[in-house]
Write an enzyme that holds these catalytic residues in place. Structure first.
Site, PDB file in Angstrom:
ATOM      1  N   CYS A   1       0.823  -1.232   0.000  1.00  0.00           N
ATOM      2  CA  CYS A   1       0.000   0.000   0.000  1.00  0.00           C
ATOM      3  C   CYS A   1       0.846   1.266   0.000  1.00  0.00           C
ATOM      4  CB  CYS A   1      -0.921   0.024   1.203  1.00  0.00           C
ATOM      5  SG  CYS A   1      -2.067  -1.343   1.231  1.00  0.00           S
TER       6      CYS A   1
ATOM      7  N   ASN B   1     -10.123   0.383   0.433  1.00  0.00           N
ATOM      8  CA  ASN B   1      -8.664   0.441   0.414  1.00  0.00           C
ATOM      9  C   ASN B   1      -8.173  -0.079  -0.944  1.00  0.00           C
ATOM     10  OD1 ASN B   1      -5.941   0.054   0.732  1.00  0.00           O
ATOM     11  ND2 ASN B   1      -6.087  -0.990   2.695  1.00  0.00           N
TER      12      ASN B   1
ATOM     13  N   HIS C   1      -3.275   7.452   3.413  1.00  0.00           N
ATOM     14  CA  HIS C   1      -3.675   6.176   2.813  1.00  0.00           C
ATOM     15  C   HIS C   1      -5.109   5.878   3.258  1.00  0.00           C
ATOM     16  CE1 HIS C   1      -3.813   2.161   1.465  1.00  0.00           C
ATOM     17  NE2 HIS C   1      -3.619   1.584   2.640  1.00  0.00           N
TER      18      HIS C   1
HETATM   19  N1  ACO Z   1     -18.485  -8.341   9.502  1.00  0.00           N
HETATM   20  C1  ACO Z   1     -18.927  -8.694  10.710  1.00  0.00           C
HETATM   21  N2  ACO Z   1     -18.122  -9.149  11.679  1.00  0.00           N
HETATM   22  C2  ACO Z   1     -16.813  -9.240  11.395  1.00  0.00           C
HETATM   23  C3  ACO Z   1     -16.271  -8.887  10.146  1.00  0.00           C
HETATM   24  C4  ACO Z   1     -17.176  -8.424   9.161  1.00  0.00           C
HETATM   25  N3  ACO Z   1     -16.779  -8.052   7.950  1.00  0.00           N
HETATM   26  N4  ACO Z   1     -14.948  -9.072  10.171  1.00  0.00           N
HETATM   27  C5  ACO Z   1     -14.633  -9.522  11.395  1.00  0.00           C
HETATM   28  N5  ACO Z   1     -15.756  -9.631  12.131  1.00  0.00           N
HETATM   29  C6  ACO Z   1     -15.908 -10.077  13.501  1.00  0.00           C
HETATM   30  C7  ACO Z   1     -14.765 -10.960  13.962  1.00  0.00           C
HETATM   31  O1  ACO Z   1     -15.003 -12.297  13.576  1.00  0.00           O
HETATM   32  C8  ACO Z   1     -14.834 -10.770  15.451  1.00  0.00           C
HETATM   33  O2  ACO Z   1     -15.860 -11.576  15.947  1.00  0.00           O
HETATM   34  P1  ACO Z   1     -15.677 -12.328  17.360  1.00  0.00           P
HETATM   35  O3  ACO Z   1     -15.476 -11.233  18.377  1.00  0.00           O
HETATM   36  O4  ACO Z   1     -16.947 -13.070  17.501  1.00  0.00           O
HETATM   37  O5  ACO Z   1     -14.462 -13.179  17.192  1.00  0.00           O
HETATM   38  C9  ACO Z   1     -15.271  -9.324  15.618  1.00  0.00           C
HETATM   39  O6  ACO Z   1     -15.845  -8.947  14.358  1.00  0.00           O
HETATM   40  C10 ACO Z   1     -14.137  -8.383  15.951  1.00  0.00           C
HETATM   41  O7  ACO Z   1     -13.063  -8.660  15.046  1.00  0.00           O
HETATM   42  P2  ACO Z   1     -11.747  -7.828  15.088  1.00  0.00           P
HETATM   43  O8  ACO Z   1     -10.853  -8.299  13.976  1.00  0.00           O
HETATM   44  O9  ACO Z   1     -11.194  -7.833  16.455  1.00  0.00           O
HETATM   45  O10 ACO Z   1     -12.351  -6.398  14.744  1.00  0.00           O
HETATM   46  P3  ACO Z   1     -11.658  -5.005  14.792  1.00  0.00           P
HETATM   47  O11 ACO Z   1     -12.442  -4.088  15.618  1.00  0.00           O
HETATM   48  O12 ACO Z   1     -10.184  -5.105  15.037  1.00  0.00           O
HETATM   49  O13 ACO Z   1     -11.843  -4.521  13.273  1.00  0.00           O
HETATM   50  C11 ACO Z   1     -10.623  -4.374  11.240  1.00  0.00           C
HETATM   51  C12 ACO Z   1     -11.303  -5.289  12.220  1.00  0.00           C
HETATM   52  C13 ACO Z   1     -11.648  -3.448  10.637  1.00  0.00           C
HETATM   53  C14 ACO Z   1     -10.006  -5.233  10.126  1.00  0.00           C
HETATM   54  C15 ACO Z   1      -9.543  -3.562  11.978  1.00  0.00           C
HETATM   55  O14 ACO Z   1      -8.717  -4.410  12.708  1.00  0.00           O
HETATM   56  C16 ACO Z   1      -8.729  -2.761  11.060  1.00  0.00           C
HETATM   57  O15 ACO Z   1      -9.208  -1.837  10.457  1.00  0.00           O
HETATM   58  N6  ACO Z   1      -7.417  -3.081  10.902  1.00  0.00           N
HETATM   59  C17 ACO Z   1      -6.578  -2.419   9.982  1.00  0.00           C
HETATM   60  C18 ACO Z   1      -6.757  -3.125   8.706  1.00  0.00           C
HETATM   61  C19 ACO Z   1      -6.286  -2.300   7.572  1.00  0.00           C
HETATM   62  O16 ACO Z   1      -6.680  -1.177   7.418  1.00  0.00           O
HETATM   63  N7  ACO Z   1      -5.450  -2.911   6.778  1.00  0.00           N
HETATM   64  C20 ACO Z   1      -4.934  -2.306   5.688  1.00  0.00           C
HETATM   65  C21 ACO Z   1      -3.855  -1.328   6.115  1.00  0.00           C
HETATM   66  S1  ACO Z   1      -2.400  -1.630   5.369  1.00  0.00           S
HETATM   67  C22 ACO Z   1      -2.854  -1.833   3.853  1.00  0.00           C
HETATM   68  O17 ACO Z   1      -3.550  -1.011   3.322  1.00  0.00           O
HETATM   69  C23 ACO Z   1      -2.478  -3.068   3.178  1.00  0.00           C
END
Ligand code: ACO
Length: 342
Positions: A129, A299, A269
């Site tokens: 990215c 993204n 980003h």
């Molecule tokens: N819909 C519904 N529920 C979901 C989804 C979804 N799409 N995805 C995950 N969940 C659930 C999980 O299974 C989990 O359930 P559980 O508690 O029963 O186990 C719950 O939601 C919480 O999951 P987490 O992964 O802990 O959720 P979090 O609040 O951390 O959000 C997210 C996840 C949005 C991916 C966050 O961690 C994030 O934004 N991370 C950065 C990711 C990113 O931006 N990456 C790219 C940056 S670098 C690049 O661009 C390559």
């Protein structure tokens, strides 16, 4: 043999340290829009979950026969028009992508063919990215040392081709698209002032596409395990993204003797609106200072920052002489921040 006294050579680097400007930008998003409601029909998710966690409402998805270079070439044509240049003016094409058309030839060579830039030399750059700012720094170095006059820098991705569409934790986050910038020395006082670059390969496992390369070649077994698709430890990525991008912003400002209040617009980003809010808190910038379009594109990896920059310029959010701060983070991990006088 020439003696030193009789030599009359031209030093091609005599104009080194030329300032480098972004002479024009362009972007392209595929026609098909996939909304959060569409994703609700594919995986167990909801518009509410996706929007509150990420700020994303929809993303664009490329057609099956539309490759990364097709999107890149369209963005390039638009940037060339904006910069007022012809294909023959281009000395160098750098495409930042983690979803190339093929391992080789480079996607940049395919773009060259499509736009007819027959004088250019071409290469791809891999920094996930963060790729666009890495590529922009490469282009800026070639121009500032007079090794090139006109460089076409592109960030382009077909992320939809590397997603596991059964994995709700990743497939909701990404989209496809391309953005391009023409770099030239146009006598600006500052132009691209500095680019801070950083990497941490120790954390490579947290965000990767593990299969398809020499480590895990594609076999029936690796395909069965989905190794050809993106894997991410979301929470860890979130933490490191906030810290690395905030530090890169502060370092870019420090290098230029600027403060965050001097900056007119920050283009981050576009991965996640919550990451952007957290960076704002750390660097002391109100959210209004950031340009966001993650709600409409998701993204788009290496394309994200240049698509947002192009949009901000076109809709008047960025004006002549504005101080613009660009900041990115991606797999590797990699990160970068640039301070640019527009
Ligand atoms: N819909 C519904 N529920 C979901 C989804 C979804 N799409 N995805 C995950 N969940 C659930 C999980 O299974 C989990 O359930 P559980 O508690 O029963 O186990 C719950 O939601 C919480 O999951 P987490 O992964 O802990 O959720 P979090 O609040 O951390 O959000 C997210 C996840 C949005 C991916 C966050 O961690 C994030 O934004 N991370 C950065 C990711 C990113 O931006 N990456 C790219 C940056 S670098 C690049 O661009 C390559």
């Amino acid at each position: 043999m020439n003696t030193e006294a009789s030599r009359t050579l031209i030093n091609p680097r005599s104009s080194s340290t030329r300032t480098v400007s972004i002479a024009g930008t362009g972007c392209y998003a595929p026609e098909r829009v996939m909304t959060n409601a569409d994703l609700e029909r594919l995986v167990d998710t909801s518009d509410e979950w996706i929007y509150t966690r990420t700020g994303i409402r929809q993303r664009h998805i490329a057609a099956q026969d539309e490759a990364t270079s097709d999107m890149a070439a369209e963005a390039a044509r638009r940037a060339m028009k904006e910069a007022g240049i012809e294909a023959d003016d281009i000395d160098m094409i750098v495409v930042a992508t983690c979803t190339p058309d093929m391992f080789f030839p480079s996607t940049a060579c395919f773009v060259q063919k499509q736009i007819g830039a027959s004088r250019a030399f071409c290469m791809d750059l891999s920094a996930a990215c963060s790729g666009f700012l890495y590529a922009m720094e490469v282009g800026q170095q070639f121009i500032s040392t007079a090794s090139a006059d006109t460089v076409l820098v592109i960030g382009a991705e077909k992320m939809s081709s590397v997603l596991d569409w059964r994995d709700r934790s990743t497939c909701v986050l990404f989209g496809d698209g391309a953005g391009a910038a023409v770099l030239q020395s146009r006598g600006a006082e500052y132009g691209i002032m500095t680019t801070v670059l950083g990497s941490n390969g120790n954390l490579s496992d947290l965000l990767s596409i593990p299969g398809g390369g020499s480590r895990n070649p594609l076999t029936a077994e690796s395909l069965e395990e989905g190794m050809n698709t993106l894997r991410m430890a979301g929470r860890e990525v979130f933490k490191h993204a906030v810290t690395s991008m905030s530090n890169a912003v502060l370092e870019a400002l420090r290098r230029c003797g600027a403060s965050i209040d001097d900056v007119d617009c920050i283009i981050p980003h576009q991965a996640n609106a919550r990451i952007i809010q957290a960076i704002g808190q750390r660097v002391g910038a109100p959210i209004e200072k950031f340009y966001l379009n993650v709600d409409r594109f998701g993204n788009t990896s290496a394309a994200s920052i240049i698509m947002a920059l192009d949009e901000a310029v076109r809709n008047g959010r960025i004006k002549n002489n504005d101080l613009v701060l660009l900041v990115v983070f991606g797999g590797g991990f990699t990160w970068a921040a640039s301070l640019v006088e527009w």
